[in-house]
Design a protein around this motif. Structure first.
Motif, PDB file in Angstrom:
ATOM      1  N   LEU A 144      -5.315   0.667  -5.225  1.00 54.88           N
ATOM      2  CA  LEU A 144      -5.685   1.125  -3.732  1.00 54.88           C
ATOM      3  C   LEU A 144      -6.892   0.983  -3.422  1.00 54.88           C
ATOM      4  O   LEU A 144      -7.389   0.918  -2.139  1.00 54.88           O
ATOM      5  CB  LEU A 144      -5.052   2.475  -3.525  1.00 54.88           C
ATOM      6  CG  LEU A 144      -3.556   2.755  -3.800  1.00 54.88           C
ATOM      7  CD1 LEU A 144      -3.059   4.236  -3.883  1.00 54.88           C
ATOM      8  CD2 LEU A 144      -2.869   2.138  -2.381  1.00 54.88           C
ATOM      9  N   GLN A 183       1.386   6.486  -6.852  1.00 54.50           N
ATOM     10  CA  GLN A 183       0.460   7.450  -7.398  1.00 54.50           C
ATOM     11  C   GLN A 183       0.849   8.631  -7.375  1.00 54.50           C
ATOM     12  O   GLN A 183       0.346   9.447  -8.304  1.00 54.50           O
ATOM     13  CB  GLN A 183      -0.967   7.118  -6.431  1.00 54.50           C
ATOM     14  CG  GLN A 183      -2.084   7.884  -6.892  1.00 54.50           C
ATOM     15  CD  GLN A 183      -3.033   7.678  -5.981  1.00 54.50           C
ATOM     16  OE1 GLN A 183      -2.875   7.493  -4.420  1.00 54.50           O
ATOM     17  NE2 GLN A 183      -4.584   7.754  -6.379  1.00 54.50           N
ATOM     18  N   LYS A 184       1.390   9.109  -6.340  1.00 53.71           N
ATOM     19  CA  LYS A 184       1.924  10.612  -5.978  1.00 53.71           C
ATOM     20  C   LYS A 184       2.857  10.988  -7.128  1.00 53.71           C
ATOM     21  O   LYS A 184       2.657  12.019  -7.820  1.00 53.71           O
ATOM     22  CB  LYS A 184       2.479  10.689  -4.671  1.00 53.71           C
ATOM     23  CG  LYS A 184       2.880  12.052  -4.385  1.00 53.71           C
ATOM     24  CD  LYS A 184       3.407  12.408  -2.978  1.00 53.71           C
ATOM     25  CE  LYS A 184       3.922  13.754  -2.829  1.00 53.71           C
ATOM     26  NZ  LYS A 184       4.295  13.754  -1.436  1.00 53.71           N
ATOM     27  N   ARG A 240       0.781  -1.283   0.128  1.00 55.96           N
ATOM     28  CA  ARG A 240      -0.140   0.136   0.233  1.00 55.96           C
ATOM     29  C   ARG A 240       0.816   1.113   0.036  1.00 55.96           C
ATOM     30  O   ARG A 240       0.546   2.325  -0.676  1.00 55.96           O
ATOM     31  CB  ARG A 240      -0.834  -0.001   1.255  1.00 55.96           C
ATOM     32  CG  ARG A 240      -1.786   0.971   1.083  1.00 55.96           C
ATOM     33  CD  ARG A 240      -2.972   0.963   2.421  1.00 55.96           C
ATOM     34  NE  ARG A 240      -4.010   1.894   2.166  1.00 55.96           N
ATOM     35  CZ  ARG A 240      -5.018   1.887   3.058  1.00 55.96           C
ATOM     36  NH1 ARG A 240      -5.328   0.846   3.875  1.00 55.96           N
ATOM     37  NH2 ARG A 240      -5.876   2.803   3.127  1.00 55.96           N
ATOM     38  N   ASP A 241       1.737   1.371   0.823  1.00 63.48           N
ATOM     39  CA  ASP A 241       2.948   2.548   1.016  1.00 63.48           C
ATOM     40  C   ASP A 241       3.371   2.770  -0.480  1.00 63.48           C
ATOM     41  O   ASP A 241       3.638   3.823  -0.933  1.00 63.48           O
ATOM     42  CB  ASP A 241       3.814   2.256   1.880  1.00 63.48           C
ATOM     43  CG  ASP A 241       3.241   2.291   3.374  1.00 63.48           C
ATOM     44  OD1 ASP A 241       3.838   1.856   4.355  1.00 63.48           O
ATOM     45  OD2 ASP A 241       2.026   2.798   3.662  1.00 63.48           O
ATOM     46  N   ARG A 255      -4.507   3.795  -8.401  1.00 65.74           N
ATOM     47  CA  ARG A 255      -5.762   4.139  -7.845  1.00 65.74           C
ATOM     48  C   ARG A 255      -6.727   2.989  -7.869  1.00 65.74           C
ATOM     49  O   ARG A 255      -7.194   3.012  -6.671  1.00 65.74           O
ATOM     50  CB  ARG A 255      -6.538   5.581  -8.615  1.00 65.74           C
ATOM     51  CG  ARG A 255      -7.533   6.218  -7.937  1.00 65.74           C
ATOM     52  CD  ARG A 255      -8.153   7.102  -8.756  1.00 65.74           C
ATOM     53  NE  ARG A 255      -9.288   7.474  -8.260  1.00 65.74           N
ATOM     54  CZ  ARG A 255     -10.109   8.246  -8.617  1.00 65.74           C
ATOM     55  NH1 ARG A 255     -10.005   8.935  -9.940  1.00 65.74           N
ATOM     56  NH2 ARG A 255     -11.289   8.770  -8.043  1.00 65.74           N
ATOM     57  N   ASN A 304       1.054   4.147  -3.111  1.00 68.24           N
ATOM     58  CA  ASN A 304       0.713   5.734  -2.655  1.00 68.24           C
ATOM     59  C   ASN A 304       2.054   6.347  -3.194  1.00 68.24           C
ATOM     60  O   ASN A 304       1.393   7.581  -3.479  1.00 68.24           O
ATOM     61  CB  ASN A 304       0.622   5.827  -0.984  1.00 68.24           C
ATOM     62  CG  ASN A 304      -0.852   5.448  -0.552  1.00 68.24           C
ATOM     63  OD1 ASN A 304      -1.872   5.552  -1.155  1.00 68.24           O
ATOM     64  ND2 ASN A 304      -0.752   4.933   0.611  1.00 68.24           N
TER      65      ASN A 304
END
Length: 816
Positions: free
Chosen positions: A101, A83-84, A76-77, A98, A80
Motif C-alpha cells: 500500500l 490489511q484490516k 488498493r481496496d 502495508r 486495505n
C-alpha cells in the motif's frame, strides 16, 4: 454477572468439533492440512481471481501461502481489506500488505508529481512564448525541451499538443529574434563598411598629398578606387540610417578625390602645352601672350590645394608671379592696362556664366564689370562698351527666362503659404514651415514680379500672425518659469540657513535635493540670458547641500564596504550554521545603513550579494551531498530488503535470520530517507518476529519430546528447574482441564464432549480477569506451565494418548 456473560456469548456460535477419532486424530489432521495446502498452492500456481487471492491472503493454511497470495494483489481496496483482516493475526501478511500500500501511495504521488511537472512545463513554455525577455531565450527553450523529453511518455495527447503549440510560438520568437539580430548585424556591417570607406578615402588623400610632384599615381588606379568606393558607399547606406556627420565626412573626402582626378586628367592632357610654354621662357620671364596662355592653362587645370603640385605647374606659377621687365612708363598708364585686363577677364567670366545659364553668378559678375568700367579711362572704357552692352542684353534675357521658369514655382509657393495661413497647426511647427517656404523662395533667386512678391509677403505675414501670440505667451511662460526658479532658490537658501544638517534626516535631505532638481527641470523653458544669474545661484546652493550629503554617502559606503569584507570572510567560516547566521545578521546591518550613491551602492550590493550567495551555496552543496548520500543509502536498503524479503518462516534458518538482522542493523546507521527507514524498521520487526517464532517452535519441539517421553514412560530428559514451581501452581488441574486450557490459549476448537468444560473454564478466566485476579502471564508462559504440569504434576494414568495429541496440536497452533 450471568446476564453479562449471556450478552457476551449470545452471538457466538459454538464451533462443532470434529468427531474424535481416538485411533489416529493427529495423522488425519495432518493429512487434511496437507490437502488444503496442496489445493491452495495449486490455486496460486494457476490464475486465481482477486476474490480467491483475498481469501487465501486471510485464510491460507500456511504463512507462505498467505504471503504469496497477498504479494500478488495489486488492487488498493482489496489490499486495505486484507490489511484490516490480518491486523493482529498475521504480522507477515500485515507488513507485506502495508508495504505494498505504501508503494502504491508512492507511485500515485510520483504520478501526481509527474502530472504537475507536465502542467508546469506547459505553463513555462506558454509564458516563454509570450515573454519579452530575450536574455538566454534560446538556452532556456532548449532546457525546457530537455525536461519535456524526460516526461513526454507520461503526457496525454492534449498535453503534448499544448506543449508543442507553445514550442511553436517559442520557435517563432527565436526566428524573430534571429531576424532582428541579423538586421542589426547588417546595420553594423554597413556601419563598418562606411567607416572603412571613409578611412580608405582619407588615407588615399593623405598619400596623394604626401606624394612627390614628379611621381603622380596611376590615374586609372585612382579612378578605379574612386568608383569602387562610391559603389561601396551606396551599398553601405542602402536601407539604413546614416549620421549627417558621417555623410558629410564621406562627401568631403569623395569630392576632394574627384577634384584631384579632374585636375590630374586636365594636367595630363595639357602636359605638352605646358612644356611648350616652359621652353619659351627667356630670362625667367614670359612674354605677354605666353603669360596670358599660361594663366588660362592654370585656370583650366585648377589644381586643387593641399596636393603636391607637379613640377611644370609649379614653374608656371612661379613665372606668373615673377614680374617681367617692363619699360619705364607712367604709373597711370600701367594701372589703366591692369584695370583693362581685369575688366576683360571679368567679361570673359561673365560670358562663361551666361553660357552656363548661371543667373546668380552672372548678376554678380555684371555688377563687378560695371564697377571695373568706372575705373577705366574713356578710351579703354569705350573699347569694351559694346561687349558689355551685349552681355547685359544676354543677362536680361537670362533673367526673363529664369523668371519664366521660376514663376510657376513661386506661384506655387504663394499658394502653399496662403494654404498654410488657413491651417490650425502647432505654432512652432507652423513657424518652422513658414521658414522652409521662405528659404525655398530665396533659393529661386527672388522675383522681378513685384505683385507676386507682395502676395507671398502678405501670405507669410498672415500665416505668422497666430504664431506671434504663441511666442508672446511663450515669452510670458519663460518669465513665469524664471520666477519659479528664483522661488526654488529662495526656499533652498532659507532651508540651508535655518537647518543644522549634521542633525537632520539624511534621507529627507536627499529627497529635498531630488525634489529641487525635478522642480527646477520642470520650470522650462526660460530665457537663456536671464537664466544665467539664477542658474549660478542654484548651482551654488546645490553645492552647499550636496557637500554634507556626499560626506554622509562616503561614510555609509565605507560602512557597507566593511560589511562586504566581513561577508567575504564568511565564505570559509565553520561551522556553516554560524556562517549563515552571521550572513543574515549582516543583511540586517546593511538595511540599517543610510544613503549612498546609487552607482556605488549597486557595486557594493553586488559584491555583498555574491559573498552571501557563496555562504548559502555551501548549504545547498551540503544538502545536495546529503541527498546523494541518502539516495545511495536508500538504494543499499532496497537491495538489502529485496534479499531479506525472501526469508520466510518456511525457508529461513536461524543463522540466516541472525545474519540478515545483523546486516540490517548496520544499514540502520546510514542516513536513509524516512520512508526507507520505516521499511527498514518494519523488516527488522518482521525478522525479529520470525526469530521469535523459530525460538518458540524449537521450545515447542522440545516440549513435544517431554510429552512423548512422559506418555511412553521412557527416559525423561532433564526438565527445566522452574517447572516444579510452575507445576505446583496448577496442582489442582486434571489432564482434561489442562488440555482444554491449552486449546483455549491456542484458540483451537475442543471436542464436543468437552464444550461444557471449556465454557466453564472460559467463564472462570473471565471472572478472574474482571476481578483483578492473576491470569498467569502471557499465553506462552501459561502454555509452558501447562506442559510443566503435564510432565511433573499428573499421574501416569492420567496421561492418555489422545490427550497428549490434543495438547501437541494446541502447542503447534500457538506458533502461527
Amino acid at each position: 454477572m450471568a446476564a453479562f456473560i449471556r450478552k457476551l456469548f449470545k452471538n457466538r456460535k459454538a464451533q462443532p468439533a470434529p468427531e474424535p477419532k481416538p485411533q489416529a486424530p493427529i495423522a488425519e489432521a495432518r493429512d487434511r492440512q496437507d490437502e488444503l495446502k496442496s489445493e491452495q498452492d495449486s490455486i496460486l500456481k494457476g490464475q486465481p481471481t482477486l476474490a480467491q487471492l483475498e481469501q487465501l491472503s486471510i485464510d491460507g493454511v500456511t504463512a507462505d501461502i498467505r504471503q504469496r497470495a497477498a504479494s500478488t494483489i495489486d488492487d488498493r481496496d482489496t489490499l486495505n481489506r486484507v490489511q484490516k483482516a490480518s491486523k493482529g493475526k498475521d504480522k507477515g501478511v500485515y507488513q507485506l500488505v502495508r508495504n505494498k500500500l505504501q508503494e502504491i501511495k508512492q507511485a500515485e504521488a510520483a504520478l501526481s508529481q509527474t502530472r504537475e511537472r507536465i502542467q508546469a512545463l506547459i505553463r513555462q513554455a506558454e509564458e516563454q512564448a509570450r515573454s519579452e525577455d530575450t536574455n538566454l531565450y534560446e538556452a532556456r527553450f532548449e532546457a525546457l525541451l530537455k525536461q519535456w523529453e524526460q516526461i513526454e511518455a507520461q503526457a496525454s495527447a492534449e498535453q503534448a499538443s499544448a506543449f508543442l503549440n507553445a514550442c511553436s510560438g517559442c520557435r517563432e520568437r527565436i526566428q524573430t529574434f534571429a531576424a532582428a539580430a541579423a538586421e542589426q548585424q547588417r546595420h553594423a556591417n554597413q556601419s563598418q563598411q562606411r567607416a572603412s570607406t571613409i578611412e580608405l578615402l582619407e588615407a588615399t588623400l593623405d598619400d596623394l598629398k604626401d606624394s612627390a610632384a614628379h611621381a603622380l599615381p596611376s590615374l586609372s588606379a585612382v579612378d578605379a578606387l574612386q568608383k569602387t568606393q562610391e559603389i561601396r558607399w551606396l551599398e553601405a547606406t542602402r536601407d539604413t540610417q546614416v549620421q549627417k556627420s558621417e555623410q558629410k565626412q564621406y562627401e568631403t573626402a569623395m569630392q576632394a578625390l574627384k577634384a584631384f582626378l579632374v585636375a590630374a586628367r586636365r594636367f595630363s592632357t595639357a602636359t605638352a602645352s605646358l612644356q611648350a610654354l616652359l621652353d619659351q621662357v627667356s630670362d625667367n620671364t614670359l612674354a605677354e601672350p605666353q603669360l596670358t596662355e599660361a594663366k588660362t592653362l592654370l585656370g583650366d587645370i585648377a589644381w586643387p590645394p593641399g596636393f603636391a603640385v607637379p613640377e611644370q605647374l609649379r614653374q608656371l606659377n612661379t613665372l606668373i608671379k615673377t614680374p617681367a621687365a617692363r619699360p619705364d612708363k607712367p604709373l597711370d598708364d600701367e594701372q589703366q592696362k591692369q584695370n583693362a585686363r581685369a575688366f576683360s577677364d571679368t567679361l570673359d567670366q561673365l560670358e562663361q556664366a551666361l553660357e552656363a545659364r548661371q543667373l546668380k553668378e552672372s548678376r554678380q559678375l555684371f555688377k563687378k564689370a560695371q564697377q571695373l568700367q568706372k575705373a577705366l579711362n574713356k578710351a579703354n572704357a569705350r573699347s569694351h562698351q559694346a561687349r558689355l552692352q551685349l552681355l547685359g542684353g544676354q543677362l536680361r534675357e537670362l533673367n526673363d527666362w529664369q523668371g519664366f521658369a521660376t514663376g510657376p514655382k513661386q506661384l506655387a509657393l504663394c499658394e502653399q503659404m496662403e494654404y498654410l495661413a488657413d491651417q490650425p497647426m502647432d505654432p512652432e511647427a507652423k513657424a518652422e514651415r513658414i521658414k522652409e517656404l521662405q528659404n525655398e523662395w530665396r533659393e529661386l533667386g527672388g522675383s522681378s514680379d513685384r505683385t507676386l512678391w507682395d502676395r507671398f509677403k502678405k501670405a507669410s505675414d498672415a500665416a505668422y500672425e497666430p504664431c506671434k501670440a504663441y511666442f508672446a505667451a511663450k515669452s510670458g511662460l519663460k518669465q513665469t518659469n524664471l520666477d519659479k526658479r528664483s522661488t526654488i532658490c529662495d526656499e533652498l537658501e532659507t532651508f540651508l540657513n535655518n537647518t543644522d544638517l549634521s542633525r537632520s534626516d539624511w534621507k529627507a535631505i536627499d529627497q529635498i535635493l531630488r525634489t529641487a532638481r525635478a522642480e527646477w527641470k520642470a520650470a522650462w523653458p526660460v530665457e537663456f540670458r536671464d537664466n544665467r544669474t539664477v542658474q549660478k545661484r542654484f548651482d551654488a546652493l546645490l553645492k552647499r547641500l550636496e557637500s554634507p550629503l556626499n560626506a554622509e554617502r562616503e561614510k555609509n559606503e565605507q560602512l557597507k564596504q566593511a560589511i562586504v569584507e566581513r561577508a567575504q570572510a564568511l565564505k570559509e567560516l565553520e561551522p556553516l550554521a554560524e556562517a549563515m547566521n552571521q550572513a543574515k545578521a549582516l543583511q540586517g546591518e546593511w538595511q540599517a545603513i543610510g544613503i549612498t550613491r546609487h552607482r556605488e551602492d549597486r557595486k557594493l550590493w553586488r559584491a555583498f550579494r555574491q559573498a552571501c550567495d557563496a555562504v548559502f551555496d555551501r548549504r545547498e552543496a551540503e544538502r545536495s551531498a546529503h541527498q546523494q548520500e541518502t539516495e545511495a543509502a536508500d538504494q543499499r536498503l532496497r537491495d538489502a530488503l529485496a534479499q531479506t524479503s525472501r526469508l520466510t518462516d518456511q525457508s529461513v534458518t536461524g543463522d540466516a535470520l541472525a545474519q540478515a538482522l545483523e546486516e540490517l542493523n548496520k544499514l540502520s546507521q546510514q542516513p536513509a530517507s524516512r520512508p526507507m527507514s520505516d521499511q527498514l524498521a518494519a523488516e527488522r520487526s518482521r525478522l525479529k518476529a520470525l526469530q521469535a517464532l523459530q525460538v518458540q517452535a524449537d521450545r515447542i519441539a522440545s516440549w513435544h519430546q517431554y510429552i512423548d517421553a512422559c506418555l511412553d514412560n521412557s527416559a525423561m530428559p532433564t526438565l527445566p528447574e522452574a517447572w516444579n514451581r510452575r507445576s505446583q501452581a496448577l496442582a489442582e488441574l486434571s489432564a482434561r482441564e489442562l488440555v482444554v486450557r491449552a486449546e483455549i490459549l491456542s484458540e483451537i476448537p475442543s471436542p464436543e464432549h468437552d464444550q461444557a468444560l471449556r465454557m466453564e473454564i472460559q467463564v472462570q478466566r473471565l471472572s478472574d480477569g474482571l476481578g483483578g485476579g492473576n491470569t498467569g502471564g502471557n499465553s506462552r508462559d501459561q502454555l509452558e506451565s501447562l506442559v510443566a504440569h503435564w510432565c511433573i504434576g499428573l499421574d501416569q494414568s492420567d496421561r492418555a494418548a489422545d490427550m497428549a495429541e490434543r495438547l501437541k496440536l494446541a502447542l503447534n497452533a500457538s506458533i502461527s
